[in-house]
Design a protein around this motif. Structure first.
Motif, PDB file in Angstrom:
ATOM      1  N   GLN A 240       0.819  -1.210   0.000  1.00 40.19           N
ATOM      2  CA  GLN A 240       0.000   0.000   0.000  1.00 40.19           C
ATOM      3  C   GLN A 240       0.861   1.271   0.000  1.00 40.19           C
ATOM      4  OE1 GLN A 240       0.394  -2.299   2.423  1.00 40.19           O
ATOM      5  NE2 GLN A 240      -0.654  -1.701   4.304  1.00 40.19           N
ATOM      6  N   LEU A 241       2.163   1.119   0.230  1.00 41.03           N
ATOM      7  CA  LEU A 241       3.088   2.256   0.185  1.00 41.03           C
ATOM      8  C   LEU A 241       3.714   2.438  -1.200  1.00 41.03           C
ATOM      9  CD1 LEU A 241       4.999   1.975   3.595  1.00 41.03           C
ATOM     10  CD2 LEU A 241       3.642   3.915   2.825  1.00 41.03           C
ATOM     11  N   ALA A 242       3.150   1.808  -2.210  1.00 44.95           N
ATOM     12  CA  ALA A 242       3.768   1.771  -3.538  1.00 44.95           C
ATOM     13  C   ALA A 242       4.118   3.159  -4.072  1.00 44.95           C
ATOM     14  CB  ALA A 242       2.849   1.045  -4.522  1.00 44.95           C
ATOM     15  N   LYS A 243       3.184   4.100  -3.990  1.00 44.22           N
ATOM     16  CA  LYS A 243       3.431   5.413  -4.586  1.00 44.22           C
ATOM     17  C   LYS A 243       4.537   6.174  -3.856  1.00 44.22           C
ATOM     18  CE  LYS A 243      -1.124   6.061  -6.679  1.00 44.22           C
ATOM     19  NZ  LYS A 243      -2.325   6.935  -6.776  1.00 44.22           N
ATOM     20  N   VAL A 244       4.522   6.107  -2.532  1.00 40.81           N
ATOM     21  CA  VAL A 244       5.587   6.753  -1.754  1.00 40.81           C
ATOM     22  C   VAL A 244       6.926   6.089  -2.054  1.00 40.81           C
ATOM     23  CG1 VAL A 244       6.476   7.095   0.581  1.00 40.81           C
ATOM     24  CG2 VAL A 244       4.077   7.571   0.086  1.00 40.81           C
ATOM     25  N   CYS A 245       6.931   4.762  -2.117  1.00 38.31           N
ATOM     26  CA  CYS A 245       8.175   4.035  -2.355  1.00 38.31           C
ATOM     27  C   CYS A 245       8.728   4.311  -3.753  1.00 38.31           C
ATOM     28  CB  CYS A 245       7.951   2.538  -2.159  1.00 38.31           C
ATOM     29  SG  CYS A 245       7.691   2.057  -0.437  1.00 38.31           S
TER      30      CYS A 245
END
Length: 314
Positions: A240-245
């Motif tokens: 769920q942290l894909a965009k930040v990562c």
């Protein structure tokens, strides 16, 4: 919640014999009780262990071979019994009322899993205040939706972080490739897993001295390459942290293009850098790969990229 819940303070130390006593004293002298103070020494070669031994049974010592900050955090948490766990670097110290205020917040808000506070930076030689760390909110905060949508947060460093044990259990272990800067893993994971609370007031003092790894170190831009590892391990466990990562990875990739290796500590390269980059790209769609490459180019040449975009829009 039990009004007398146990709080664990983990102090991680490596060769900070000149600072560690004040860190331990600040933990022992909290206005709140009961507390337990776990001091993890990560294979120090100075007089740290003699200082730790002088506290006797006032603290719980964990003496280990040198393995880096992440391994020290993992070993420290394994030795705790508290419902609330606070991190403290051995060159920093807590204000006396910190734990009491943190416990009060956790007791009043059963739904929160983390409680972070502003950190005041002081010059170790002059004792002059240099500023306060930035943070993305005040009071009760729920960043779950915004983080999933790609918003990057301002979160204090390790000595400003406290967690409910149940939340930390979802995050740990911290990958032990992180010799330094291991706090980036739990501090970024916690806000996507649970609501929390941010104290605007500074409850922790951080010293700025000649041996800080990254704080106030403009001479170590190569440490930005570590964003690749942080992004990879976070995305692999918390998709769920894909965009930040992806944004974090792009920043690390732009630095990697310049320095050719990933640094986990100044002067210490990570040997598996090529595989980490390749593995991250296997997690991506074609569109994400294109976006990351474009972002990395932008981060590498921000002024040129900005000028080109402005020219194209005229």
């Amino acid at each position: 919640m039990n009004q007398n819940l146990l709080v664990s303070i983990i102090i991680n130390n490596y060769n900070y014999g000149s600072f560690i006593a004040e860190a331990i004293d600040s933990a022992l002298n909290q206005t709140y009780s009961p507390i337990e103070v776990i001091v993890v020494d990560d294979g120090s070669t100075d007089n740290s262990r003699e200082i730790i031994a002088s506290y006797g049974d006032k603290i719980i010592p964990v003496l280990k071979k040198n393995g880096g900050q992440a391994s020290a955090y993992n070993a420290g948490v394994a030795a705790t019994s508290g419902e609330i766990i606070c991190f403290l670097d051995s060159d920093d110290f807590f204000l006396p009322e910190k734990v009491a205020l943190v416990v009060k917040v956790f007791q009043a808000n059963s739904e929160i899993g983390w409680c972070f506070n502003t950190v005041k930076l002081i010059d170790d030689k002059t004792n002059q205040e240099l500023g306060l760390t930035r943070q993305s909110g005040v009071g009760k905060c729920d960043f779950r939706d915004s983080v999933i949508n790609g918003t990057s947060l301002y979160v204090p460093p390790s000595s400003g972080l406290c967690f409910r044990r149940s939340l930390l259990a979802q995050i740990l272990p911290i990958p032990e490739v992180f010799i330094n800067g291991a706090d980036g893993y739990p501090m970024k994971a916690a806000p996507v897993l649970s609501p929390g609370f941010m104290f605007e007031q500074a409850l922790t003092i951080m010293r700025v001295h000649g041996d800080n790894n990254s704080t106030y170190r403009q001479d170590r831009p190569q440490l930005q390459t570590k964003n690749i590892l942080t992004a990879y391990f976070l995305r692999a466990k918390f998709p769920q942290l894909a965009k930040v990562c992806n944004r974090m990875f792009a920043k690390g990739l732009s630095a990697y293009w310049k320095y050719k290796v990933i640094y986990v500590r100044y002067g210490v390269p990570y040997q598996g850098h090529r595989k980490s980059i390749a593995d991250y790209f296997t997690l991506l769609s074609l569109l994400e790969k294109i976006e990351i490459i474009l972002r990395a180019i932008y981060y590498s040449f921000p002024q040129k990229a900005t000028n080109s975009i402005n020219l194209a829009l005229k």
